[in-house]
Design a protein around this motif. Structure first.
Motif, mmCIF file in Angstrom:
data_model
loop_
_atom_site.group_PDB
_atom_site.id
_atom_site.type_symbol
_atom_site.label_atom_id
_atom_site.label_comp_id
_atom_site.label_asym_id
_atom_site.label_seq_id
_atom_site.Cartn_x
_atom_site.Cartn_y
_atom_site.Cartn_z
ATOM 1 N N LEU A 1 2.924 -3.801 17.763
ATOM 2 C CA LEU A 1 2.035 -3.240 16.527
ATOM 3 C C LEU A 1 1.428 -2.080 16.740
ATOM 4 O O LEU A 1 0.881 -1.800 15.372
ATOM 5 C CB LEU A 1 1.778 -4.299 16.802
ATOM 6 C CG LEU A 1 1.096 -4.497 15.858
ATOM 7 C CD1 LEU A 1 1.511 -5.221 14.364
ATOM 8 C CD2 LEU A 1 0.099 -5.980 15.950
ATOM 9 N N LEU A 2 0.856 -1.860 17.746
ATOM 10 C CA LEU A 2 -0.454 -0.634 17.507
ATOM 11 C C LEU A 2 -0.209 0.499 17.230
ATOM 12 O O LEU A 2 -0.858 1.014 16.236
ATOM 13 C CB LEU A 2 -1.558 -0.626 18.851
ATOM 14 C CG LEU A 2 -2.704 0.034 19.157
ATOM 15 C CD1 LEU A 2 -4.015 0.214 18.111
ATOM 16 C CD2 LEU A 2 -2.500 0.718 20.669
ATOM 17 N N LEU A 3 1.241 0.849 17.744
ATOM 18 C CA LEU A 3 1.803 2.193 17.039
ATOM 19 C C LEU A 3 1.679 2.233 15.955
ATOM 20 O O LEU A 3 2.088 2.919 15.140
ATOM 21 C CB LEU A 3 3.203 2.422 18.005
ATOM 22 C CG LEU A 3 3.303 3.199 19.234
ATOM 23 C CD1 LEU A 3 4.142 2.314 19.632
ATOM 24 C CD2 LEU A 3 2.179 4.524 19.660
ATOM 25 N N LEU A 4 2.607 0.772 14.996
ATOM 26 C CA LEU A 4 2.663 0.853 13.683
ATOM 27 C C LEU A 4 1.949 0.819 13.122
ATOM 28 O O LEU A 4 1.451 1.700 11.717
ATOM 29 C CB LEU A 4 3.662 -0.832 13.642
ATOM 30 C CG LEU A 4 5.493 -0.805 13.874
ATOM 31 C CD1 LEU A 4 5.624 -2.343 14.593
ATOM 32 C CD2 LEU A 4 5.984 0.285 13.836
ATOM 33 N N GLN A 5 0.618 0.384 12.872
ATOM 34 C CA GLN A 5 -0.702 -0.035 13.028
ATOM 35 C C GLN A 5 -1.017 1.514 12.735
ATOM 36 O O GLN A 5 -1.892 1.976 11.606
ATOM 37 C CB GLN A 5 -1.556 -0.639 13.095
ATOM 38 C CG GLN A 5 -1.112 -2.231 13.022
ATOM 39 C CD GLN A 5 -2.046 -3.160 13.905
ATOM 40 O OE1 GLN A 5 -2.642 -3.187 14.628
ATOM 41 N NE2 GLN A 5 -2.797 -4.441 13.388
ATOM 42 N N LEU A 6 -1.852 2.187 13.608
ATOM 43 C CA LEU A 6 -1.729 3.587 13.701
ATOM 44 C C LEU A 6 -0.794 4.709 12.548
ATOM 45 O O LEU A 6 -1.103 5.258 11.708
ATOM 46 C CB LEU A 6 -1.041 3.739 15.171
ATOM 47 C CG LEU A 6 -1.947 5.548 15.262
ATOM 48 C CD1 LEU A 6 -3.267 5.738 15.238
ATOM 49 C CD2 LEU A 6 -1.515 6.102 16.760
ATOM 50 N N GLY A 7 0.541 3.712 12.464
ATOM 51 C CA GLY A 7 1.149 5.634 11.501
ATOM 52 C C GLY A 7 0.991 4.834 10.588
ATOM 53 O O GLY A 7 1.277 5.936 9.478
ATOM 54 N N THR A 8 0.404 3.859 10.312
ATOM 55 C CA THR A 8 0.279 3.141 8.688
ATOM 56 C C THR A 8 -1.459 4.160 7.901
ATOM 57 O O THR A 8 -1.413 3.965 7.027
ATOM 58 C CB THR A 8 0.182 2.032 8.319
ATOM 59 O OG1 THR A 8 -0.453 1.125 8.931
ATOM 60 C CG2 THR A 8 1.766 1.367 8.559
ATOM 61 N N TYR A 9 -2.054 4.112 9.301
ATOM 62 C CA TYR A 9 -3.481 4.690 9.087
ATOM 63 C C TYR A 9 -3.428 6.377 8.977
ATOM 64 O O TYR A 9 -4.020 6.672 8.450
ATOM 65 C CB TYR A 9 -4.461 4.294 10.288
ATOM 66 C CG TYR A 9 -5.396 4.694 10.421
ATOM 67 C CD1 TYR A 9 -6.519 3.934 9.484
ATOM 68 C CD2 TYR A 9 -5.360 5.719 11.023
ATOM 69 C CE1 TYR A 9 -7.858 5.118 9.538
ATOM 70 C CE2 TYR A 9 -6.973 6.155 10.982
ATOM 71 C CZ TYR A 9 -8.046 6.586 10.460
ATOM 72 O OH TYR A 9 -9.611 6.589 10.451
ATOM 73 N N LEU A 10 -2.384 7.043 9.731
ATOM 74 C CA LEU A 10 -2.526 7.837 9.472
ATOM 75 C C LEU A 10 -2.075 9.089 8.655
ATOM 76 O O LEU A 10 -1.562 9.863 8.011
ATOM 77 C CB LEU A 10 -1.846 8.581 10.958
ATOM 78 C CG LEU A 10 -2.113 8.437 12.765
ATOM 79 C CD1 LEU A 10 -2.002 9.041 13.640
ATOM 80 C CD2 LEU A 10 -4.255 9.133 12.261
#
Length: 491
Positions: free
Chosen positions: A63-72
């Motif tokens: 989830l953290l990786l997915l959220q990081l992807g949407t943030y970046l």
């Protein structure tokens, strides 16, 4: 490891809680043995909790990786007007869904409630990705765009570009596949899931299928240099070298073909037959629809876009509020638009036929009747369309061989379109840009009942924007006294 813990834990719990059967109250000795069973039960439950915690840790990490992807790499809803941004969102949602699905399938929850809920979620499918990728390629073909041009506002990473190239490759569009694989190669990083070897193989193969053998050899040699022990690549290179001396032509795979149809040139704005001399025959005025009482005190703005055939644009004939209402009642009902041949590539949009009983629809119908002076009794119901990525409708007639009796078309523009999306009249040589609130009207039939061949038209692909239109096809029945027939061949 996680699967093993899961299996062991479930088996232990099953053997103790579900599978164990016995009678205890009739034996004191058996009751005394329950102290050991209690310790075993609590220990097993602890193992179960540990296993669930490991799964949850994995879920949180993903989830953290997915959220990081949407943030970046955020995608603003307003940016969906950009077809590349729309493709990115579709692909990202698809990837997120696959990762979430994988995680939830590992859950020890017997009923897996979250997995059941996800089955009802609207998730892009592979066909959506394919349609979006081919939509981008369609835009490239018509507007003569390279990957660097079409991604000027929104760039794609190596993995995303590879997917576009892959769909182009499977559709045998080898030049576009080659260009997208090259674009992907330029953006390759250590975080990319696609490898340089895979890209070089597809680049070389695409060049070969396109007929550019020297280019195929060049990139095939690069692939061989990465792995000199790969005999398959060596065999391919030898085949390419033999073909090089047999082929007489060597098409340039790096340069897009500049040959175009009139339809394509109209869409690109390269053709416009409205010369200064021709424009003298055109005019603007306020119209009362031939003296219609409802228009006497509120005449409509009428602009003649072309005189033969007569193509008229009416300005400000529908309000923004009415447009939003029509959009809102259409959205949940939209489905893929069809032609006489069913769902085809020549028409990429979604549409819906609206209920005539809705007050706004009824009001729009009455307004069309007032403006045109034609009866709506035999007209088709209002047909609302929304175009997708590279949405288009290739050249066609609204009426052909008197099959439907569509004497006239009233086309309402429900949105502006920043780039592309024009209505191109291919036989006439003009392209009308969508303008929200305006409508274009023309007759499909001559007064003698024959099809007016000059009314062939097309919806140009939407390069940037969100195109909404509403069509009202008016039939000839009931128009006998409103537009009298003629026996003349020329009318």
């Amino acid at each position: 490891m996680m699967t093993a813990i899961k299996q062991v834990t479930v088996l232990m719990v099953c053997s103790l809680v579900v599978c164990a059967r016995g009678e205890f109250f009739t034996s004191t000795d058996k009751i005394s043995q329950l102290f050991e069973e209690e310790n075993f039960l609590l220990g097993t439950f602890s193992l179960y909790i540990d296993a669930e915690e490991e799964i949850v840790k994995g879920m949180k990490r993903d989830l953290l990786l997915l959220q990081l992807g949407t943030y970046l790499d955020p995608v603003d809803p307003e940016e969906i007007k950009d077809p590349v941004a729309a493709f990115k969102l579709l692909m990202r949602l698809r990837d997120e869904w696959l990762k979430i699905e994988k995680n939830t399938q590992n859950s020890l929850d017997k009923h897996n409630v979250y997995q059941i809920l996800l089955e009802y979620a609207q998730i892009p499918q592979v066909e959506d990705l394919k349609g979006a990728a081919l939509g981008l390629i369609s835009l490239q073909e018509l507007y003569k765009l390279y990957p660097h041009n079409i991604t000027k506002e929104t760039s794609l990473n190596a993995n995303e570009a590879y997917v576009v190239g892959l769909f182009a490759y499977t559709e045998h569009k080898f030049q576009h596949a080659f260009l997208w694989f090259m674009y992907s190669l330029e953006r390759l990083t250590e975080y990319s899931t696609i490898t340089k070897e895979e890209l070089l193989r597809y680049i070389s193969d695409s060049a070969y299928h396109f007929g550019s053998i020297p280019v195929a050899i060049y990139f095939g040699q690069q692939l061989s240099n990465l792995d000199p022990t790969n005999n398959d690549v060596k065999v391919l290179l030898n085949q390419y070298r033999l073909l090089r001396f047999q082929r007489t032509s060597n098409p340039d795979i790096f340069t897009l073909n500049t040959k175009s149809s009139k339809y394509e040139r109209l869409c690109r704005g390269e053709v416009d037959e409205r010369t200064s001399r021709r424009q003298r025959a055109l005019s603007c005025r306020y119209s009362t629809g031939g003296g219609n009482p409802r228009l006497m005190y509120a005449p409509v703005k009428e602009e003649v876009e072309w005189d033969e055939p007569l193509i008229i644009r009416y300005h400000d004939i529908i309000s923004d509020t009415e447009i939003e209402i029509l959009k809102n009642i259409s959205r949940p009902l939209l489905s893929r638009s069809k032609t006489k041949g069913g769902v085809t590539k020549i028409r990429t949009s979604q549409s819906v036929i609206l209920d005539e009983g809705h007050p706004v629809v009824a009001r729009v119908n009455q307004r069309i009747a007032d403006i045109t002076g034609l009866s709506m009794e035999s007209a088709e119901r209002l047909h609302v369309q929304n175009y997708g990525i590279g949405g288009k409708y290739e050249p066609h007639y609204d009426e052909w061989n008197d099959e439907t009796g569509r004497i006239a078309t009233f086309l309402i523009y429900m949105s502006d379109v920043e780039k592309g999306g024009a209505t191109a009249f291919t036989k006439v040589g003009i392209a009308l840009k969508p303008k929200q609130g305006s409508a274009v009207f023309w007759y499909n039939l001559h007064k003698n009942g024959n099809v007016d061949l000059k009314t062939e038209h097309a919806g140009c692909p939407v390069l940037w924007g969100n195109k909404w239109v509403a069509n009202k096809w008016i039939h000839k029945f009931g128009q006998e006294f409103r537009r009298p027939c003629s026996l003349s061949y020329w009318e």
